[in-house]
Design an enzyme around this catalytic site. Structure first.
Site, PDB file in Angstrom:
ATOM      1  N   HIS A 480       0.835  -1.206   0.000  1.00 43.57           N
ATOM      2  CA  HIS A 480       0.000   0.000   0.000  1.00 43.57           C
ATOM      3  C   HIS A 480       0.873   1.260   0.000  1.00 43.57           C
ATOM      4  O   HIS A 480       0.726   2.142  -0.858  1.00 43.57           O
ATOM      5  CB  HIS A 480      -0.900  -0.035   1.242  1.00 43.57           C
ATOM      6  CG  HIS A 480      -1.811   1.143   1.394  1.00 43.57           C
ATOM      7  ND1 HIS A 480      -3.165   1.063   1.161  1.00 43.57           N
ATOM      8  CD2 HIS A 480      -1.573   2.428   1.753  1.00 43.57           C
ATOM      9  CE1 HIS A 480      -3.713   2.258   1.377  1.00 43.57           C
ATOM     10  NE2 HIS A 480      -2.770   3.107   1.732  1.00 43.57           N
ATOM     11  N   GLU A 481       1.798   1.340   0.945  1.00 40.77           N
ATOM     12  CA  GLU A 481       2.646   2.540   1.031  1.00 40.77           C
ATOM     13  C   GLU A 481       3.538   2.664  -0.196  1.00 40.77           C
ATOM     14  O   GLU A 481       3.811   3.771  -0.671  1.00 40.77           O
ATOM     15  CB  GLU A 481       3.479   2.527   2.321  1.00 40.77           C
ATOM     16  CG  GLU A 481       2.669   2.491   3.623  1.00 40.77           C
ATOM     17  CD  GLU A 481       1.569   3.538   3.696  1.00 40.77           C
ATOM     18  OE1 GLU A 481       1.679   4.591   3.050  1.00 40.77           O
ATOM     19  OE2 GLU A 481       0.559   3.278   4.394  1.00 40.77           O
ATOM     20  N   HIS A 487       3.285   6.731  -6.854  1.00 38.98           N
ATOM     21  CA  HIS A 487       2.480   7.872  -7.285  1.00 38.98           C
ATOM     22  C   HIS A 487       3.302   9.160  -7.153  1.00 38.98           C
ATOM     23  O   HIS A 487       3.232  10.057  -7.990  1.00 38.98           O
ATOM     24  CB  HIS A 487       1.225   7.940  -6.410  1.00 38.98           C
ATOM     25  CG  HIS A 487       0.104   8.755  -6.967  1.00 38.98           C
ATOM     26  ND1 HIS A 487      -0.994   9.078  -6.218  1.00 38.98           N
ATOM     27  CD2 HIS A 487      -0.113   9.324  -8.169  1.00 38.98           C
ATOM     28  CE1 HIS A 487      -1.824   9.798  -6.939  1.00 38.98           C
ATOM     29  NE2 HIS A 487      -1.318   9.963  -8.133  1.00 38.98           N
TER      30      HIS A 487
HETATM   31 ZN   LIG Z   1      -3.083   5.151   1.997  1.00 39.58          ZN
END
Ligand SMILES: [Zn+2]
Length: 698
Positions: A480-481, A487
Site C-alpha cells: 500500500h505505502e 504515485h
Molecule cells: Zn493510503
C-alpha cells in the site's frame, strides 16, 4: 549555514540538530514573507502568470523543505529537545500559512492575473493550476467583504481550538481507564502473546503477578475476540463506549458546536452545507452524490448483512446450548472468531515464515519493475549520529539516513535510464517513532528531475536472530505505502503543487490500494512469498485456506464502514434536522438499517469519532472516500486481471494515465483514460464475495 534548508538532494541528516531549528525556520519564514511581499509589490500592469502563480508556489519552497524535514524527524526520531524546538516555531509557521489566503493585496494581484486574457494561452496544466489556486483562495474566504472574511477566520480559529479539545477528551478518557486482573483463571481463552503483553504492561505500572489491560486497541481487542469470560468482555465494551461520553470528558456539546461552526462556514462561503463545500473539487463533487453512493452499496449488501448476523446468532446458540437470540455487542467479536476458526481452520501465523521483510521488498520491486518499466536498487548508506563531534562529518559524502535500520533506494526508468526518484524505507517500530504506516514526499523535482520520498511502518521486528517475518496484513501495508510512493516518484507534472499524491482525497488511495491486490494473487505472491529457510512458495492448502477465509463476514465489515460514512454525510448535509435532538437518538434515526441487530444498542459514535471531529476538516464529509477508493482500485485491477496480472502493457498504461499525472488532470478524466469508461462498482462486490447480493436476493 542553515542545514534544514540546504538544497542538497541527499539530505545530511546528521547536521539537522535541534539547535538549528529556530535559526533555520526563522530564516525561511522571513524569506517566504519577503517573497510574498515581492509578489504584492510588483507593478500590476507588468504582472503575469510567472510572477504571480508560479512565484507564489516558489515563495514557500525553502520553508516547506525545512519544515517538512523537521516534521519528518519528529515522526521518526522524536526527542525532547527537537520537540521543544518544533513547538516553539509551530504558531509562527501555522499563522504564516493561514495568512496567505487572507492577504488582500496578494489576492488582488492573483485575481487580476488569473482572470486576464493571458490565461487562455496557458497549457492545460497551467490552466488547471490557475483554477485550483483561485478556488483555494475563494474557499478560504478571499472574496468576501472584510467583516465576513473576519468571521471565516474566527470560525477557523474556533474550530482548531475545539477540535483539539475534542481529541484531548478522547485521548484522556481512553487513558483514564484500566483493568487489572490478578486471577489468572479469568484470562482463559486469551492468546499467550496478549497475556504476555498484559503482564508486561502491569509490571511497568508496578503491579506484580497481574495483567493490565487498557482501551488501546491492541490491548482490548484480544479480550473482545478471545476471552471466555463474558462479564469481562462486557466491562471492556461498556468502558470503550463511554470514551468521550461522560463527565469532564463528555464531547456531546462539542460535537454540536463543531457541526454548527462548519455549517456556518459553508453558508458564508455560499454553500448549502458543509459537505458541498468540502467535496466541490473532489470526485464525488457534492454531498448528495457521495450519500447516493453509500446508500447504493447499502441496498446491495443489506440482505447478506442480516443473514450473517442471523447465522452468527444460530452458531452461538448451537455452541452455547442457549436458545437463538440477538447477540450482545460484547459477544460479536468473540463468537465471530470462534466460528472463523472452526469454519476455515486457518491460522494467520502460519503465513509468517513466507514473508521475510527483505524477500517481500525484493519481490515487490520485481513486480513493479515488470509492470511499470522501472528498475529499483538499494544504495550504500550510512547513519551518522546527529551533531557528532567530528567537524568534517561524512567526509566521503556517503548517503546518510536518520537511523541504522533505514535503507535507501533509487528508481530509474528501464528504457531511458533516467533517474526518476529516490526513497528511504524504515520498517520497524521504536519508541521515538509514531505508530502506523505512511508515505511522504521530501522533495518534488521539477520536470525531468528526480523526486525524493519515504515509506515508513511499524512492522514486526526481527526476533531471535531470525529475519523480520511479517503478517499478511503487514505485507499488504508495505504494498500500500509503496503504491503511494510510486504515485509520488513516477510523477511527471510541470507544476509542483499538482504533482504526485497532491490529488483529491477520494482518488489518492487508488494507487496505494491497487497494489494490495497483488498480495492475494498466486502468480505475484510466488514472486515474493518464499519460506525464509527453504525458499518454498506457500503450500497450496495454506493458500486455499487464506483465500477461503478472506471474505468471512464480508458484509458486516462493509456495513461498519458504510454506517460511519452515512452518519458523517447526514450530519454534514442536513444538520438543521437534528439540532436540539438527543445525539443517541440521531444515530439511531440516521442509521436505521445500517446497525447490527443487537440486544443492547450502542451509544452514538460521534463522541469518540476522531476522524470526523479532531480536526477542523479531517475526514469530515469525507469518510465515504475509503469505500469510494475501493471501488476504483477493485475496478481498475479488473483490467489487470483481464489482461494478465503482471502484464507490462497494462502496467505501463497505469503509469502513463494515473501514476505520472498527479492532479494535472481531473481524476475522473484520468480514470476514464485508463479504463475507457467510468468506475464500475461490481468488481468490488465480486472481490468481497457480495456480488450475488442485492436486488434479486430476498
Ligand atoms: Zn493510503
Amino acid at each position: 549555514m542553515h542545514p534544514f534548508l540546504s538544497p542538497e538532494f541527499h539530505v545530511r541528516w546528521s547536521t539537522l540538530v535541534p539547535e538549528a531549528v529556530e535559526p533555520d525556520i526563522t530564516h525561511a519564514l522571513e524569506q517566504a514573507k519577503r517573497n510574498i511581499e515581492a509578489i504584492c509589490a510588483q507593478d500590476p500592469a507588468a504582472a503575469n502568470y510567472e510572477s504571480t502563480f508560479l512565484a507564489l508556489e516558489k515563495a514557500t519552497d525553502e520553508l516547506g523543505r525545512g519544515w517538512g524535514r523537521l516534521n519528518h524527524l519528529d515522526s521518526v526520531c522524536d526527542s525532547p529537545a527537537q520537540r521543544e524546538a518544533l513547538n516553539k516555531m509551530l504558531p509562527a509557521v501555522t499563522d504564516f500559512y493561514s495568512s496567505i489566503a487572507l492577504n488582500d493585496r496578494l489576492w488582488a494581484m492573483i485575481k487580476t492575473v488569473g482572470e486576464s486574457a493571458e490565461m487562455a494561452a496557458l497549457d492545460p496544466v497551467g490552466k488547471r493550476f490557475v483554477e485550483e489556486t483561485l478556488f483555494d483562495f475563494r474557499s478560504s474566504g478571499a472574496d468576501l467583504p472584510a467583516d465576513r472574511k473576519q468571521r471565516v477566520a474566527a470560525v477557523a480559529a474556533e474550530l482548531s481550538k475545539i477540535t483539539k479539545e475534542y481529541s484531548e477528551h478522547v485521548l484522556d478518557s481512553t487513558n483514564a481507564w484500566e483493568l487489572v486482573i490478578t486471577d489468572e483463571a479469568k484470562l482463559a481463552g486469551l492468546p499467550e502473546s496478549a497475556k504476555a503483553g498484559a503482564a508486561e504492561n502491569a509490571r511497568a505500572k508496578g503491579h506484580e503477578n497481574a495483567w493490565r489491560f487498557t482501551l488501546q486497541f491492541p490491548s482490548m481487542f484480544p479480550i473482545m475476540q478471545h476471552l471466555h469470560d463474558d462479564s469481562i468482555r462486557r466491562q471492556v465494551w461498556e468502558a470503550s463506549s463511554k470514551v468521550g461520553a461522560v463527565g469532564e470528558f463528555d464531547n456531546t456539546a462539542l460535537v454540536w458546536q463543531i457541526l454548527e461552526l462548519r455549517q456556518e462556514k459553508a453558508a458564508i462561503l455560499g454553500h448549502g452545507h458543509f459537505a458541498d463545500l468540502t467535496l466541490e473539487r473532489r470526485m464525488a463533487k457534492t454531498g448528495r452524490s457521495a450519500l447516493k453512493f453509500i446508500e447504493g452499496i447499502h441496498a446491495r449488501i443489506h440482505p447478506v448483512f442480516l443473514a450473517e448476523y442471523r447465522q452468527l446468532a444460530q452458531y452461538k446458540a448451537a455452541r452455547s446450548g442457549q436458545p437463538v437470540s440477538d447477540l450482545e455487542p460484547w459477544e460479536v467479536a468473540y463468537w465471530s472468531e470462534k466460528q472463523r476458526q472452526e469454519n476455515y481452520d486457518f491460522d494467520e501465523e502460519a503465513l509468517r515464515p513466507y514473508f521475510s521483510v527483505d524477500g517481500v521488498m525484493a519481490g515487490m520491486f520485481e513486480i513493479a519493475s515488470r509492470l511499470f518499466g522501472i528498475t529499483i536498487r538499494e544504495l550504500d548508506s550510512i547513519y551518522i549520529e546527529p551533531g557528532s563531534s567530528s567537524t568534517i562529518q561524512n567526509p566521503e559524502s556517503k548517503i546518510e539516513t536518520w537511523h541504522p535500520e533505514c535503507k535507501f533506494y533509487e528508481i530509474h526508468d528501464s528504457k531511458t535510464a533516467a533517474h526518476l526518484g529516490s526513497f528511504y524505507a524504515d520498517w520497524h517500530p521504536r519508541e521515538s517513532k509514531r505508530g502506523g504506516a505512511w508515505m511522504n514526499s521530501l522533495h518534488t523535482g521539477a520536470l525531468g528531475e528526480p523526486h525524493l520520498g519515504l515509506i515508513i511502518g511499524n512492522m514486526s521486528p526481527p526476533v531471535n536472530g531470525k529475519p523480520a517475518l511479517l503478517t499478511h496484513r503487514e505485507v499488504e501495508t508495505i504494498f500500500h505505502e509503496f503504491g503511494h510512493l510510486l504515485h509520488g516518484l513516477l510523477s511527471e507534472v510541470s507544476v509542483k503543487s499538482l504533482a504526485g499524491t497532491n490529488v483529491p482525497w477520494d482518488f489518492v488511495e487508488l494507487p496505494s490500494q491497487i497494489m494490495e491486490n497483488f498480495c492475494w494473487d498466486r502468480e505475484s505472491l510466488d514472486l515474493f512469498a518464499r519460506h525464509f529457510e527453504t525458499e518454498e512458495p506457500i503450500p497450496e492448502d495454506l493458500f486455499a485456506k487464506m483465500i477461503a477465509a478472506k471474505n468471512y463476514l464480508s458484509a458486516s465489515v462493509f456495513m461498519r464502514q458504510l454506517a460511519l460514512a452515512k452518519l458523517d454525510l447526514e450530519l454534514h448535509i442536513r444538520l438543521s434536522d437534528f439540532l436540539g435532538k438527543d445525539l443517541d437518538a440521531v444515530d439511531r434515526e440516521v442509521l436505521a438499517g445500517y446497525l447490527a441487530p443487537l440486544k443492547t444498542p450502542s451509544p452514538s459514535r460521534t463522541r469518540n469519532f476522531n476522524h470526523l471531529f479532531s480536526d477542523p476538516t479531517g475526514y469530515a464529509a469525507g469518510y465515504y472516500s475509503y469505500k469510494w477508493a475501493e471501488v476504483l482500485d477493485a475496478d481498475a485491477f479488473s483490467r489487470f486481471q483481464a489482461e494478465g496480472v503482471l502484464n507490462s502493457e497494462t502496467g505501463r498504461s497505469f503509469r502513463e494515465h494515473v501514476l505520472s499525472k498527479g492532479n494535472s488532470v481531473p481524476p475522473d478524466e484520468l480514470y476514464r483514460s485508463f479504463m475507457g469508461r467510468d468506475p464500475d462498482q461490481e468488481p468490488l462486490l465480486v472481490r468481497a464475495g457480495l456480488a450475488g447480493a442485492g436486488a434479486g436476493a430476498a
